[in-house]
Design a protein around this motif. Structure first.
Motif, mmCIF file in Angstrom:
data_model
loop_
_atom_site.group_PDB
_atom_site.id
_atom_site.type_symbol
_atom_site.label_atom_id
_atom_site.label_comp_id
_atom_site.label_asym_id
_atom_site.label_seq_id
_atom_site.Cartn_x
_atom_site.Cartn_y
_atom_site.Cartn_z
ATOM 1 N N PRO A 72 8.762 29.302 23.567
ATOM 2 C CA PRO A 72 8.270 28.218 22.712
ATOM 3 C C PRO A 72 6.835 27.771 23.007
ATOM 4 N N LEU A 73 6.260 28.148 24.149
ATOM 5 C CA LEU A 73 4.922 27.670 24.485
ATOM 6 C C LEU A 73 3.863 28.403 23.666
ATOM 7 N N GLU A 74 2.818 27.678 23.286
ATOM 8 C CA GLU A 74 1.750 28.325 22.550
ATOM 9 C C GLU A 74 1.000 29.295 23.468
ATOM 10 N N PRO A 75 0.367 30.327 22.905
ATOM 11 C CA PRO A 75 -0.228 31.374 23.734
ATOM 12 C C PRO A 75 -1.203 30.880 24.791
ATOM 13 N N LYS A 76 -2.069 29.931 24.466
ATOM 14 C CA LYS A 76 -3.041 29.507 25.477
ATOM 15 C C LYS A 76 -2.349 28.822 26.646
ATOM 16 N N VAL A 77 -1.243 28.144 26.409
ATOM 17 C CA VAL A 77 -0.520 27.491 27.509
ATOM 18 C C VAL A 77 0.121 28.538 28.415
ATOM 19 N N LYS A 78 0.651 29.613 27.832
ATOM 20 C CA LYS A 78 1.150 30.707 28.663
ATOM 21 C C LYS A 78 0.020 31.230 29.557
ATOM 22 N N GLU A 79 -1.149 31.405 28.968
ATOM 23 C CA GLU A 79 -2.282 31.910 29.750
ATOM 24 C C GLU A 79 -2.668 30.925 30.860
ATOM 25 N N PHE A 80 -2.520 29.638 30.619
ATOM 26 C CA PHE A 80 -2.802 28.656 31.672
ATOM 27 C C PHE A 80 -1.906 28.888 32.890
ATOM 28 N N MET A 81 -0.668 29.306 32.666
ATOM 29 C CA MET A 81 0.231 29.535 33.799
ATOM 30 C C MET A 81 -0.271 30.698 34.648
ATOM 31 N N ALA A 110 -5.340 29.361 45.858
ATOM 32 C CA ALA A 110 -5.905 29.910 47.089
ATOM 33 C C ALA A 110 -4.939 30.823 47.817
ATOM 34 N N THR A 111 -3.639 30.703 47.557
ATOM 35 C CA THR A 111 -2.659 31.583 48.186
ATOM 36 C C THR A 111 -2.553 32.929 47.480
ATOM 37 N N HIS A 112 -3.289 33.122 46.392
ATOM 38 C CA HIS A 112 -3.233 34.397 45.679
ATOM 39 C C HIS A 112 -4.633 34.942 45.391
ATOM 40 N N LEU A 113 -5.419 34.218 44.628
ATOM 41 C CA LEU A 113 -6.799 34.596 44.304
ATOM 42 C C LEU A 113 -6.905 36.034 43.793
ATOM 43 N N TYR A 114 -6.150 36.322 42.754
ATOM 44 C CA TYR A 114 -6.212 37.643 42.126
ATOM 45 C C TYR A 114 -7.291 37.581 41.053
ATOM 46 N N THR A 115 -8.513 37.959 41.430
ATOM 47 C CA THR A 115 -9.672 37.688 40.576
ATOM 48 C C THR A 115 -9.683 38.530 39.305
ATOM 49 N N SER A 116 -9.183 39.771 39.373
ATOM 50 C CA SER A 116 -9.169 40.598 38.155
ATOM 51 C C SER A 116 -8.281 39.970 37.085
ATOM 52 N N GLY A 117 -7.098 39.533 37.507
ATOM 53 C CA GLY A 117 -6.210 38.877 36.559
ATOM 54 C C GLY A 117 -6.743 37.541 36.096
ATOM 55 N N LEU A 118 -7.399 36.827 37.000
ATOM 56 C CA LEU A 118 -7.953 35.520 36.644
ATOM 57 C C LEU A 118 -8.973 35.649 35.522
ATOM 58 N N ARG A 119 -9.892 36.582 35.653
ATOM 59 C CA ARG A 119 -10.886 36.780 34.596
ATOM 60 C C ARG A 119 -10.218 37.165 33.281
ATOM 61 N N LEU A 120 -9.264 38.101 33.358
ATOM 62 C CA LEU A 120 -8.569 38.538 32.150
ATOM 63 C C LEU A 120 -7.893 37.373 31.455
ATOM 64 N N HIS A 121 -7.169 36.552 32.205
ATOM 65 C CA HIS A 121 -6.404 35.482 31.566
ATOM 66 C C HIS A 121 -7.303 34.338 31.100
ATOM 67 N N ILE A 122 -8.441 34.134 31.739
ATOM 68 C CA ILE A 122 -9.418 33.179 31.201
ATOM 69 C C ILE A 122 -9.945 33.689 29.863
ATOM 70 N N GLU A 123 -10.282 34.983 29.813
ATOM 71 C CA GLU A 123 -10.743 35.565 28.542
ATOM 72 C C GLU A 123 -9.679 35.415 27.457
ATOM 73 N N ASN A 124 -8.437 35.711 27.809
ATOM 74 C CA ASN A 124 -7.358 35.575 26.824
ATOM 75 C C ASN A 124 -7.211 34.132 26.359
ATOM 76 N N ALA A 125 -7.236 33.183 27.311
ATOM 77 C CA ALA A 125 -7.070 31.775 26.954
ATOM 78 C C ALA A 125 -8.171 31.309 26.009
ATOM 79 N N VAL A 126 -9.405 31.715 26.299
ATOM 80 C CA VAL A 126 -10.528 31.339 25.428
ATOM 81 C C VAL A 126 -10.328 31.918 24.034
ATOM 82 N N ARG A 127 -9.868 33.151 23.957
ATOM 83 C CA ARG A 127 -9.622 33.757 22.637
ATOM 84 C C ARG A 127 -8.513 33.031 21.885
ATOM 85 N N TYR A 128 -7.579 32.440 22.622
ATOM 86 C CA TYR A 128 -6.508 31.671 21.987
ATOM 87 C C TYR A 128 -6.909 30.228 21.692
#
Length: 251
Positions: A179-188, A196-214
């Motif tokens: 039920p969540l809108e796409p940008k909210v999924k990307e926020f997760m 700081a316990t993960h810092l997966y930078t490749s995924g972070l950039r990808l999901h920021i790009e996706n969120a902006v597109r949404y």
């Protein structure tokens, strides 16, 4: 104002802002009330600014606390309760947890490229193999269900197509029926990738790009990061009661 009055004021302000109080918070208050007050102010910035709806802020806090690289369980119940009080449905909260469950794939995102490098180094691989019909179908299916494709999937698709097939189904459940809108999924995804316990930078950039597109705004994404940035305090809440206990023992 007396020390006792000051501590009482800090506790009132903290509970009003954060809605929770436990032994860890009490220990920090007893040991250094000024530090707790400073943390309370820091952690409350997203609530004061409010770029995200209240329930989404609680979703982000839940994603930071409940993901597998952090698993700080004490506040999980409180985040779920406050999300529900803010109007979230159980299905929405469950979808937050389902998004967090995809974090495990990063073992493949990081490990498979290293495997490919080693194979090429040892002369056991000479470039990428051409995708067969099954793999091309999987790529198209993933792109349709998840709404994107990234080059870090290429080698996983090539070397582990059956696993990628099952992962596509697993990771797409929130995108197919959630039920969540796409940008909210990307926020997760942003929340646990930037933690700081993960810092997966490749995924972070990808999901920021996706969120902006949404349609996400810079203010919304920054607020996700602000919430994640406070997780360093979780160690203090765990250790402060131990310090208080040991100090009492010595005295």
């Amino acid at each position: 104002m007396s020390d006792d009055d000051r501590r009482a004021e800090i506790r009132r302000d903290y509970e009003a802002a954060h809605g929770e109080w436990d032994a860890g918070t009490q220990a920090v208050l007893d040991l250094d009330p000024g530090f707790l007050a400073a943390y309370s102010r820091l952690a409350a910035v997203p609530d004061r600014v409010g770029a995200l709806p209240e329930k989404v802020r609680h979703f982000v806090r839940l994603a930071v606390a409940a993901n597998s690289t952090h698993l700080y369980l004490p506040p999980v119940r409180g985040h779920i309760r406050r999300a529900l009080e803010a109007g979230a449905t159980p299905a929405e909260v469950m979808e937050v947890l389902e998004c967090c469950a995809t974090l495990g794939i990063h073992s493949m995102n990081i490990g498979v490229p290293i495997l490919v490098d080693v194979l090429e180094q040892e002369g056991l691989r000479d470039g990428a193999a051409e995708l067969d019909e099954y793999q091309e179908r999987l790529k198209a299916e993933f792109t349709e269900k998840r709404g994107y494709w990234h080059s870090f999937w290429n080698e996983i698709l090539e070397l582990a197509p059956e696993f990628f097939d099952a992962y596509t189904e697993f990771s797409s459940v929130p995108w197919v029926s959630g039920p969540l809108e796409p940008k909210v999924k990307e926020f997760m995804y942003i929340a646990f990738d930037t933690a700081a316990t993960h810092l997966y930078t490749s995924g972070l950039r990808l999901h920021i790009e996706n969120a902006v597109r949404y349609g996400a705004t810079a203010a919304e994404i920054v607020e996700v990061m602000e919430i994640a940035a406070t997780l360093g305090m979780h160690g203090v809440f765990e250790a402060a009661p131990v310090l208080a206990e040991e100090a009492r023992r010595r005295s």
